[in-house]
Scaffold this active site. Structure first.
Site, PDB file in Angstrom:
ATOM      1  N   SER A  29      44.788  73.554   8.044  1.00  0.00           N
ATOM      2  CA  SER A  29      45.858  72.648   7.620  1.00  0.00           C
ATOM      3  C   SER A  29      45.456  71.189   7.787  1.00  0.00           C
ATOM      4  CB  SER A  29      47.141  72.921   8.414  1.00  0.00           C
ATOM      5  OG  SER A  29      46.939  72.666   9.799  1.00  0.00           O
ATOM      6  N   GLY A  30      44.445  70.934   8.619  1.00  0.00           N
ATOM      7  CA  GLY A  30      44.016  69.560   8.873  1.00  0.00           C
ATOM      8  C   GLY A  30      44.449  69.020  10.216  1.00  0.00           C
ATOM      9  N   LYS A  31      44.920  69.886  11.086  1.00  0.00           N
ATOM     10  CA  LYS A  31      45.402  69.461  12.407  1.00  0.00           C
ATOM     11  C   LYS A  31      44.353  68.658  13.165  1.00  0.00           C
ATOM     12  CE  LYS A  31      46.039  73.593  13.976  1.00  0.00           C
ATOM     13  NZ  LYS A  31      45.489  74.244  12.769  1.00  0.00           N
ATOM     14  N   SER A  32      43.192  69.240  13.349  1.00  0.00           N
ATOM     15  CA  SER A  32      42.163  68.605  14.176  1.00  0.00           C
ATOM     16  C   SER A  32      41.624  67.337  13.534  1.00  0.00           C
ATOM     17  CB  SER A  32      41.013  69.588  14.449  1.00  0.00           C
ATOM     18  OG  SER A  32      41.449  70.641  15.273  1.00  0.00           O
ATOM     19  N   SER A  59      49.142  77.414  17.495  1.00  0.00           N
ATOM     20  CA  SER A  59      50.352  77.711  18.278  1.00  0.00           C
ATOM     21  C   SER A  59      51.440  78.298  17.387  1.00  0.00           C
ATOM     22  CB  SER A  59      50.844  76.470  19.027  1.00  0.00           C
ATOM     23  OG  SER A  59      50.889  75.311  18.228  1.00  0.00           O
ATOM     24  N   GLY A  89      50.145  74.083  13.120  1.00  0.00           N
ATOM     25  CA  GLY A  89      50.030  74.369  11.696  1.00  0.00           C
ATOM     26  C   GLY A  89      48.990  75.444  11.465  1.00  0.00           C
ATOM     27  N   LEU A  90      48.913  75.907  10.252  1.00  0.00           N
ATOM     28  CA  LEU A  90      47.971  76.960   9.889  1.00  0.00           C
ATOM     29  C   LEU A  90      46.522  76.526  10.094  1.00  0.00           C
ATOM     30  CD1 LEU A  90      49.593  78.099   6.521  1.00  0.00           C
ATOM     31  CD2 LEU A  90      49.562  79.437   8.651  1.00  0.00           C
ATOM     32  N   SER A  91      45.649  77.496  10.207  1.00  0.00           N
ATOM     33  CA  SER A  91      44.220  77.211  10.176  1.00  0.00           C
ATOM     34  C   SER A  91      43.892  76.531   8.856  1.00  0.00           C
ATOM     35  CB  SER A  91      43.426  78.515  10.305  1.00  0.00           C
ATOM     36  OG  SER A  91      42.047  78.282  10.225  1.00  0.00           O
TER      37      SER A  91
END
Length: 229
Positions: free
Chosen positions: A35-38, A105, A31-33
């Site tokens: 976005s809350g991935k981490s 990615s 997902g975008l920077s």
């Protein structure tokens, strides 16, 4: 690739899974920077550990400063970054660990390469199936990501201070058919973790009804205000 090497068979993945009492697989967050991935990946890792499962998270903090510190952010370096991460995640999953990767990615071809690496692992042992690969798309509008912008990266990218920034001056190719889609601008961290856990239980990747801590408890130390990546 060197040609004077030979693959040496060892324990099958099935044996490792049985001896460890869990299945190894990879959860691939994209997902975008901002976005809350981490944030979600960290809460999920904590929740799985509370369940007694071995899990390990790979992200920019522990990969870009070590294994991939020689890579920049050109398209070629981004592709190599993801290739290496895919190989490492595959090894973690092969060892009966839950590998959690959290990277932008941005390119479909690179994510497909990572998926294919996991599928190809079955060819190394006739007793093994492909390593499960679960793509988790953290889907938020870029306007929301820019509003969050906890590190000021979007502002710098808009000002031309950061070149090849995903979503601004470099493309992000959204997944076409991810296993899971979460929306951190519509749901809390706890709700996103619960959604992922339900999927894993439904697919028999983790045991059901073994909860020793709720997703909310696991996410408690992460918080919802730090949706930074």
């Amino acid at each position: 690739m060197a040609t004077n090497i030979t693959w040496h068979p060892s324990l099958s993945r099935r044996e490792r899974n049985q001896l460890r009492g869990q299945k190894g697989f990879t959860l691939w967050f994209t997902g975008l920077s901002a976005s809350g991935k981490s944030t979600v990946a960290t809460a999920l890792e904590q929740h799985l550990l509370h369940l007694g499962l071995t899990a390990y998270r790979l992200d920019g903090d522990n990969v870009r400063f070590g294994l991939n510190k020689d890579l920049g952010f050109s398209d070629a370096d981004r592709a190599e970054n993801i290739r290496r991460i895919g190989e490492v995640a595959k090894l973690f999953a092969d060892s009966a660990c839950v590998a959690i990767t959290s990277f932008i990615s941005p390119f479909r071809a690179d994510r497909q390469l990572a998926r294919d690496l996991h599928a190809a692992a079955a060819r190394q042992s006739p007793d093994d199936e492909p390593i499960p690969f679960v793509e988790v798309y953290v889907d938020i509008p870029i306007e929301v990501a820019e509003q969050r912008d906890p590190k000021g990266l979007y502002k710098k990218a808009r000002a031309g201070e950061i070149k090849e920034f995903t979503g601004i001056s470099s493309p992000y190719e959204a997944p076409e058919d991810p296993e899971i889609t979460i929306r951190t601008h519509e749901n809390t961290v706890e709700e996103c973790v619960a959604q992922i856990v339900r999927y894993l239980e439904e697919k028999a990747l983790i045991p059901t009804k073994t909860t020793t801590a709720t997703p909310a408890e696991a996410a408690g130390n992460v918080g919802t205000a730090a949706l930074a990546s």
